[in-house]
Scaffold this active site. Structure first.
Site, PDB file in Angstrom:
ATOM      1  N   ARG A  55      34.247  16.473   0.015  1.00 49.75           N
ATOM      2  CA  ARG A  55      34.208  17.935   0.248  1.00 49.75           C
ATOM      3  C   ARG A  55      34.541  18.232   1.716  1.00 49.75           C
ATOM      4  O   ARG A  55      35.258  19.154   2.027  1.00 49.75           O
ATOM      5  CB  ARG A  55      32.814  18.515  -0.055  1.00 49.75           C
ATOM      6  N   VAL A  87      28.936  25.874   1.509  1.00 52.78           N
ATOM      7  CA  VAL A  87      28.709  24.893   2.573  1.00 52.78           C
ATOM      8  C   VAL A  87      29.996  24.649   3.360  1.00 52.78           C
ATOM      9  O   VAL A  87      30.017  23.846   4.288  1.00 52.78           O
ATOM     10  CB  VAL A  87      28.128  23.570   2.004  1.00 52.78           C
ATOM     11  N   ASP A  88      31.083  25.350   2.980  1.00 51.27           N
ATOM     12  CA  ASP A  88      32.323  25.235   3.757  1.00 51.27           C
ATOM     13  C   ASP A  88      32.209  26.064   5.040  1.00 51.27           C
ATOM     14  O   ASP A  88      31.207  26.749   5.263  1.00 51.27           O
ATOM     15  CB  ASP A  88      33.536  25.655   2.896  1.00 51.27           C
ATOM     16  N   HIS A 103      22.526  27.129   1.770  1.00 53.49           N
ATOM     17  CA  HIS A 103      22.565  25.774   1.199  1.00 53.49           C
ATOM     18  C   HIS A 103      23.100  24.722   2.171  1.00 53.49           C
ATOM     19  O   HIS A 103      23.521  23.660   1.754  1.00 53.49           O
ATOM     20  CB  HIS A 103      23.404  25.772  -0.093  1.00 53.49           C
ATOM     21  N   GLY A 167      31.651  36.564  -5.742  1.00 54.49           N
ATOM     22  CA  GLY A 167      31.990  35.226  -6.226  1.00 54.49           C
ATOM     23  C   GLY A 167      30.819  34.276  -6.397  1.00 54.49           C
ATOM     24  O   GLY A 167      30.922  33.114  -6.020  1.00 54.49           O
ATOM     25  N   THR A 168      29.740  34.800  -6.992  1.00 56.08           N
ATOM     26  CA  THR A 168      28.648  33.886  -7.341  1.00 56.08           C
ATOM     27  C   THR A 168      28.166  34.189  -8.752  1.00 56.08           C
ATOM     28  O   THR A 168      28.063  35.361  -9.146  1.00 56.08           O
ATOM     29  CB  THR A 168      27.459  33.964  -6.355  1.00 56.08           C
TER      30      THR A 168
HETATM   31  P1  OAD Z   1      29.519  29.194  -9.395  1.00 60.55           P
HETATM   32  O1  OAD Z   1      30.591  28.190  -9.655  1.00 60.55           O
HETATM   33  O2  OAD Z   1      28.259  29.068 -10.169  1.00 60.55           O
HETATM   34  O3  OAD Z   1      30.079  30.651  -9.625  1.00 60.55           O
HETATM   35  C1  OAD Z   1      31.325  31.025  -9.107  1.00 60.55           C
HETATM   36  C2  OAD Z   1      31.547  32.502  -9.350  1.00 60.55           C
HETATM   37  O4  OAD Z   1      32.759  32.864  -8.700  1.00 60.55           O
HETATM   38  C3  OAD Z   1      31.697  32.907 -10.821  1.00 60.55           C
HETATM   39  O5  OAD Z   1      30.942  34.087 -11.086  1.00 60.55           O
HETATM   40  C4  OAD Z   1      33.196  33.176 -10.963  1.00 60.55           C
HETATM   41  O6  OAD Z   1      33.498  34.185 -11.936  1.00 60.55           O
HETATM   42  C5  OAD Z   1      33.526  33.669  -9.572  1.00 60.55           C
HETATM   43  N1  OAD Z   1      34.935  33.506  -9.162  1.00 60.55           N
HETATM   44  C6  OAD Z   1      35.842  32.573  -9.517  1.00 60.55           C
HETATM   45  N2  OAD Z   1      37.006  32.764  -8.897  1.00 60.55           N
HETATM   46  C7  OAD Z   1      36.849  33.854  -8.095  1.00 60.55           C
HETATM   47  C8  OAD Z   1      37.680  34.559  -7.175  1.00 60.55           C
HETATM   48  N3  OAD Z   1      38.946  34.173  -6.945  1.00 60.55           N
HETATM   49  N4  OAD Z   1      37.155  35.622  -6.529  1.00 60.55           N
HETATM   50  C9  OAD Z   1      35.878  36.023  -6.754  1.00 60.55           C
HETATM   51  N5  OAD Z   1      35.054  35.406  -7.605  1.00 60.55           N
HETATM   52  C10 OAD Z   1      35.523  34.329  -8.267  1.00 60.55           C
HETATM   53  O7  OAD Z   1      29.254  29.146  -7.811  1.00 60.55           O
HETATM   54  P2  OAD Z   1      27.969  29.665  -6.992  1.00 60.55           P
HETATM   55  O8  OAD Z   1      27.373  30.840  -7.654  1.00 60.55           O
HETATM   56  O9  OAD Z   1      28.396  29.801  -5.584  1.00 60.55           O
HETATM   57  O10 OAD Z   1      24.587  24.681  -4.743  1.00 60.55           O
HETATM   58  O11 OAD Z   1      27.008  28.429  -7.126  1.00 60.55           O
HETATM   59  C11 OAD Z   1      25.762  28.471  -6.495  1.00 60.55           C
HETATM   60  C12 OAD Z   1      25.311  27.096  -6.109  1.00 60.55           C
HETATM   61  O12 OAD Z   1      25.413  26.224  -7.222  1.00 60.55           O
HETATM   62  C13 OAD Z   1      26.168  26.426  -5.061  1.00 60.55           C
HETATM   63  O13 OAD Z   1      25.857  26.833  -3.747  1.00 60.55           O
HETATM   64  C14 OAD Z   1      25.884  24.971  -5.272  1.00 60.55           C
HETATM   65  C15 OAD Z   1      25.923  24.941  -6.784  1.00 60.55           C
HETATM   66  O14 OAD Z   1      25.152  23.960  -7.391  1.00 60.55           O
HETATM   67  C16 OAD Z   1      24.224  23.406  -4.488  1.00 60.55           C
HETATM   68  O15 OAD Z   1      24.915  22.462  -4.787  1.00 60.55           O
HETATM   69  C17 OAD Z   1      22.893  23.261  -3.839  1.00 60.55           C
END
Ligand code: OAD
Length: 225
Positions: A55, A87-88, A103, A167-168
């Site tokens: 990563r 984390v980027d 995180h 984007g979460t």
């Molecule tokens: P997720 O992979 O769970 O969710 C990503 C979100 O981004 C989804 O709702 C997608 O629809 C959306 N998405 C995808 N492409 C996009 C774009 N181009 N523009 C906007 N949105 C887009 O990722 P997180 O919610 O960030 O933690 O995940 C949370 C945590 O889970 C991370 O920090 C990590 C992971 O496990 C650890 O590892 C501790």
């Protein structure tokens, strides 16, 4: 206006970094508990170091996108705190400021004994030691660990007039629970092509971060909404 922006992997997707839970996301190829939990690290530190080394190396090949740069623009005119689960370092490289990394950060490491944090640009192996001679680990908050920055995030969110979620999937707590502390008067905007369901008044901007956020920021700065 006080604004908190809560970002997740989706804001970095158009820079070329995979999200976690979309199809082709990282958790399709890796077992989350093996590579992103404290028990996984204790069981197999080499595997976990390798996962985060990859990563970290990837950061050299990616760049901030228009969504990150829009936040720089927004920060010129409003009091903006960025609470990121990422984390980027793409927020930093776009010159965003006032960033809370819930995180942790790929470009930092931590001494497992003293908890001192170091800048980390190179790979980490089991032989990578701190200046005190102790093992260095990635400065990442793994499943099973405490989110030390949580209170700062709660303080920012609870004082905000507006919260923008970008984007979460809101799958991971305590980050996901930050939405629950908003009072009903706080404006909540969610930018995501496939947004999570939220049980309070919310404005959904369905589209990608790099496409929708610049439009939203220009509208906010020029028209006030
Ligand atoms: P997720 O992979 O769970 O969710 C990503 C979100 O981004 C989804 O709702 C997608 O629809 C959306 N998405 C995808 N492409 C996009 C774009 N181009 N523009 C906007 N949105 C887009 O990722 P997180 O919610 O960030 O933690 O995940 C949370 C945590 O889970 C991370 O920090 C990590 C992971 O496990 C650890 O590892 C501790």
């Amino acid at each position: 206006m006080k604004i908190t922006v809560l970002t997740g992997a989706g804001i970095s997707a158009e820079s070329g970094l995979s999200t976690f839970r979309d199809s082709n996301g990282l958790w399709e190829d890796y077992d989350v508990m093996e590579v992103a939990s404290i028990s996984g690290y204790q069981k197999n530190p080499d595997l976990v170091n390798k996962f985060y080394n990859e990563r970290r190396q990837q950061l050299s090949y990616v760049f901030p996108n228009d969504a990150h740069y829009s936040l720089t623009e927004l920060q010129k005119y409003h009091d903006v705190t960025i609470v990121t689960q990422n984390v980027d370092d793409l927020h930093e490289r776009a010159c965003n400021t006032n960033i809370i990394h819930l995180h942790g950060e790929l470009l930092k490491s931590r001494d497992i004994v003293t908890n001192k944090v170091y800048i980390q640009k190179d790979d980490i192996t089991s032989e990578t030691l701190s200046i005190d001679g102790n093992i260095l680990r990635p400065h990442i908050v793994w499943f099973g660990e405490t989110v030390d920055e949580l209170q700062s995030a709660i303080d920012a969110i609870s004082q905000s007039d507006m919260v923008i979620v970008i984007g979460t999937s809101l799958n991971v707590y305590p980050a996901a629970g930050l939405i629950d502390i908003l009072d009903q008067n706080t404006r909540l905007v969610v930018i995501d092509p496939n947004p999570p369901a939220i049980s309070r008044p919310v404005e959904y901007l369905r589209g990608t971060a790099a496409e929708m956020l610049p439009i939203f920021v220009v509208s906010l700065l020029q028209n006030g909404y």
